[in-house]
Design an enzyme around this catalytic site. Structure first.
Site, PDB file in Angstrom:
ATOM      1  N   SER A   1      28.061  42.284  39.939  1.00  0.00           N
ATOM      2  CA  SER A   1      29.428  42.774  39.794  1.00  0.00           C
ATOM      3  C   SER A   1      30.443  41.826  40.410  1.00  0.00           C
ATOM      4  O   SER A   1      31.558  41.679  39.906  1.00  0.00           O
ATOM      5  CB  SER A   1      29.539  44.154  40.461  1.00  0.00           C
ATOM      6  OG  SER A   1      28.649  45.069  39.872  1.00  0.00           O
TER       7      SER A   1
ATOM      8  N   ASP B   1      24.527  51.835  45.310  1.00  0.00           N
ATOM      9  CA  ASP B   1      24.287  51.189  44.011  1.00  0.00           C
ATOM     10  C   ASP B   1      22.800  50.957  43.801  1.00  0.00           C
ATOM     11  O   ASP B   1      22.368  49.856  43.462  1.00  0.00           O
ATOM     12  CB  ASP B   1      25.048  49.864  43.923  1.00  0.00           C
ATOM     13  CG  ASP B   1      25.166  49.357  42.480  1.00  0.00           C
ATOM     14  OD1 ASP B   1      24.978  50.166  41.553  1.00  0.00           O
ATOM     15  OD2 ASP B   1      25.444  48.164  42.299  1.00  0.00           O
TER      16      ASP B   1
END
Length: 782
Positions: free
Chosen positions: A475, A600
């Site tokens: 990300s 995550d």
């Protein structure tokens, strides 16, 4: 109705006495794990087509019907975990009737209240019998010699009874036996020499009996042996060095016997050994340095012997959890390397002859985790230990050093009086001329505790951050493979894309999280880089150990380029990964100063090392729980966009809930279901309102094999022999998969307060793994 199943509920009451009338065509009957009580209906014997009768883990009472022999089609009888038994010797009468059930494969009557002796007719049970469990009852008497007739027996478990006599030699005829558990009885005599015929044997538990004689060296023929527990007997003689030629041996417990001699140097051949217990014997000599080759060793228990000399350096045993070397004759100083065993939880050095200063780092910081009593020559260490201060080596030298220090102090004072005014003038001028410090001079305190590496070093290591070295995209940046010369190691370099909003914050969060955690299943940061690149732009990167086996995502869902590499995970590999990830999360929640929420958790953030152990990585979105729950402010690190990845994000986050451990547990549940079904939570089949959670829940318990990853099933079926390929409800494979999917569903329920606690999930997955490996048939420490 051919099949009746209400297993795993909270149903109560008793079974109807005319059960066979209501269900005349009954083939399989499952009511396990409920709260049923009362007697087993005698009329059940009229259900002549019955093949599977599963009543385990209830509260049934009374005698086991003696007319079950009419069920000629019966393959599985599971009455484990009830209150069956009348207290009379007639309790075992049902075994005689079962001799008519020639198709019987599984007979489990363990954990009841059955009393009496085993009838000789037991030897006439079906020769197809594979699983025979009678443990934790009140059975007494001998094992009939006819036991050798059960030639297809794979598991025989009779531990925790009151059985006596010798273990018959005929037990050696059971050459398909994989598990033999006779511990916690009153058997006497020697260990049968015929036991070396058991070349398939994986588990041998004969502990807590009155066995005598030597440990037969012919046990070396059992080359598949994983657990050998002979503790708490009266065995004598030397430890046979031949045992250590068994490369699969994981647990060796010979404690509380009368063994003599030394610990063989061949112990170093046991590379898979995890527990070595030779405590409370009469062993002597020095500990062989070859023990350092047992890289998997976690428990070393050698207390209560006559070992002597300096304790060897065992630096390679980095996974050590418990070490007890007390009540021996070890001398010299306490080895300094013990400070560096990061996972060590218990260390007992008491009642030896150690001398000198007690270390103060590592486990020695925690006085409650160590014991050094009975070593009269020790000093210093943690003040809680109440040891005397260490005396100076030479009082004269000490006074000389003090004099030198005083002279140096006088000299420095003179220089400072001359130089200090000039320094203050220079500082004033420089500060006035520099209104703003150079951005490179600003170092965040979170980065200071990690050794830094230069941009040039990383550029050289990755061949100029070449696309050929690119191994991952995240990300907030890119991951490159590189080679750092100064540590001579292949590394993974995570370069932050600082143009991406939140990347700098992610870097700080990850530094903060990684500097405060130490666990074997968490990815460790080697170094960081916070500098400027050759263009003058800010540059930030983290450096980790390179994981040759990549991440879990690549194994579960290989790309077109990777599919030819046959990346198929076995069941034990998947179970190990499930346990590893749960252990890491449990550590983050319970063992850190501030509980850390990962935020995550997904397959691409689970890295796999050379041994296929799982390590949780990428803490860029992590939150410290005290911060996550304070003020409720919506800053950059608290926005919905960074709370995880679609498909793995807990549903409560979509409603604006604060970050919590429940969110990670949800992600873990989804991850677990993905690992064993092979389906992503974003798979196309889940577009019509169906979710991975619902998909798995609807399959429990009877259709689990239909949703499990076909690659997994093909691997496991290939490893089974012909007699094991049937997949009934009691097969080990199906049990493990049902239990695993159950944990995944329990962790990913919508209501966060109803989710399984991560510690319970970890313990359950450890139990499932032990069941698959065969460890679960008995507690090896009892």
């Amino acid at each position: 109705m051919a099949r009746f199943s209400v297993a795993r509920n909270q149903l109560s009451g008793s079974l109807p006495p005319d059960l066979e009338v209501s269900l005349p065509n009954l083939i399989a009957f499952y009511v396990a794990k409920n709260r049923f009580s009362g007697p087993i209906p005698i009329s059940l014997s009229n259900a002549l087509r019955l093949e599977i009768f599963e009543l385990s883990t209830n509260r049934f009472t009374g005698s086991i019907p003696t007319n079950l022999g009419r069920l000629r089609s019966l393959r599985t009888l599971n009455l484990h975990g009830n209150l069956l038994g009348s207290g009379g010797e007639e309790d075992m009468g049902f075994l005689s009737s079962l001799t008519n059930c020639s198709l019987l494969n599984d007979l489990l009557v363990s954990y009841n209240r059955l009393t009496g002796v085993l009838p000789n007719s037991r030897a006439n049970l079906s020769t197809d019998l594979q699983d025979f469990q009678l443990w934790r009852n009140q059975i007494f008497g001998n094992i009939p010699s006819g036991i050798g007739n059960l030639k297809n027996l794979i598991l025989l478990a009779m531990h925790h009874n009151f059985m006596t006599g010798k273990i018959p030699d005929s037990i050696g005829k059971l050459n398909k036996l994989q598990g033999l558990s006779l511990g916690n009885n009153d058997f006497s005599g020697e260990i049968p020499a015929s036991i070396d015929n058991h070349t398939q044997l994986s588990i041998l538990l004969l502990h807590k009996n009155n066995l005598q004689g030597i440990i037969p060296s012919t046990l070396k023929n059992c080359q598949r042996l994983s657990i050998l527990h002979l503790g708490h007997n009266d065995l004598t003689g030397d430890m046979p060095k031949q045992i250590f030629s068994i490369t699969t041996l994981r647990v060796l417990n010979l404690g509380a016997n009368s063994l003599v001699g030394s610990l063989p140097t061949e112990v170093g051949n046991s590379k898979s050994l995890q527990l070595l217990n030779v405590s409370d014997n009469k062993l002597s000599g020095e500990i062989p340095k070859s023990l350092d080759n047992c890289h998997s060793l976690e428990y070393l228990l050698i207390e209560g012997n006559f070992f002597q000399g300096a304790f060897p350096s065992l630096r390679a045993l980095k996974g050590m959890l418990q070490m007890d070397i007390s009540r021996n004759n070890f001398s010299g100083q306490i080895p300094k390397y013990l400070e560096k065993l990061r996972h060590l939880q218990y260390l007992n050095l008491s009642y030896n002859d150690f001398e000198g200063k007690v270390p103060q780092e590592g486990i020695f910081k925690n006085a409650s985790a160590i014991s050094v009593v009975g070593n009269k020559k020790l000093c210093g260490g943690n003040p809680v230990l109440l040891l005397p201060e260490c005396p100076s080596k030479d009082g004269k030298k000490q006074s000389q050093r003090l004099l030198k220090k005083q002279m140096i102090a006088i000299l420095i004072g003179s220089v400072l009086r001359s130089v200090l005014p000039l320094f203050l003038l220079y500082y004033y001028c420089v500060r006035k001329s520099k209104k703003h410090p150079h951005p490179c001079s600003i170092t965040h305190p979170l980065e200071e505790q990690l050794t830094k590496v230069s941009y040039g070093d990383l550029c050289k290591a990755t061949n100029g951050f070449s696309s050929a070295n690119l191994i991952g995209v995240g990300s907030y940046g890119y991951v490159y493979k590189g080679y750092l010369d100064y540590i001579m190691k292949i590394v993974a370099v995570k370069v932050l894309n600082l143009q991406r909003q939140g990347a700098s914050t992610s870097f700080i969060v990850e530094c903060k999280a990684l500097r405060s955690i130490q666990h074997r299943n968490l990815l460790k940061v080697l170094t960081v880089c916070s500098s400027i690149d050759f263009k003058g732009d800010n540059f930030k990167a983290l450096v980790f150990n390179y994981m040759a086996n990549g991440n879990l995502e690549q194994w579960l869902h290989p790309s077109m380029d990777e599919q030819h590499q046959s990346k198929n995970l076995t069941l034990i590999q998947r179970l190990n990964i499930a346990v590893d990830v749960a252990s890491a999360l449990n550590y983050l929640y319970t063992c850190c100063e501030k509980p850390i929420v990962h935020c995550d958790l997904k397959p691409s953030n689970i890295l796999l090392n050379d041994d296929m152990n799982a390590l949780v990585g990428d803490f860029g979105l992590a939150r410290f729980l005290s911060e996550a729950t304070s003020n409720g402010s919506q800053n950059d690190t608290n926005s919905l966009g960074i709370r995880g990845t679609i498909g793995y994000v807990a549903p409560e986050y979509e409603m604006g809930s604060e970050v919590s451990t429940f969110g990670d547990i949800y992600s873990y549940g989804i991850l677990l279901l993905e690992v064993f079904t092979g389906k992503k939570p974003t798979d196309e089949i889940f577009n019509g309102g169906l979710s991975l959670y619902q998909f798995a829940k609807l399959a429990l318990p009877e259709q689990v094999l239909e949703i499990v990853d076909k690659n997994l099933l093909s691997i496991e079926v290939e490893g089974l022999n012909e007699s094991q390929t049937h997949t009934n409800a009691n097969s080990k494979l199906e049990k493990c998969l049902i239990s695993t999917i159950t944990v995944g569903v329990a962790c990913s329920v919508i209501s966060m307060k109803d989710r399984m606690d991560i510690e319970d999930a970890m313990v359950e997955m450890q139990r499932v793994r032990d069941l698959y490996l065969g460890v679960g048939i008995n507690d090896t420490n009892n």
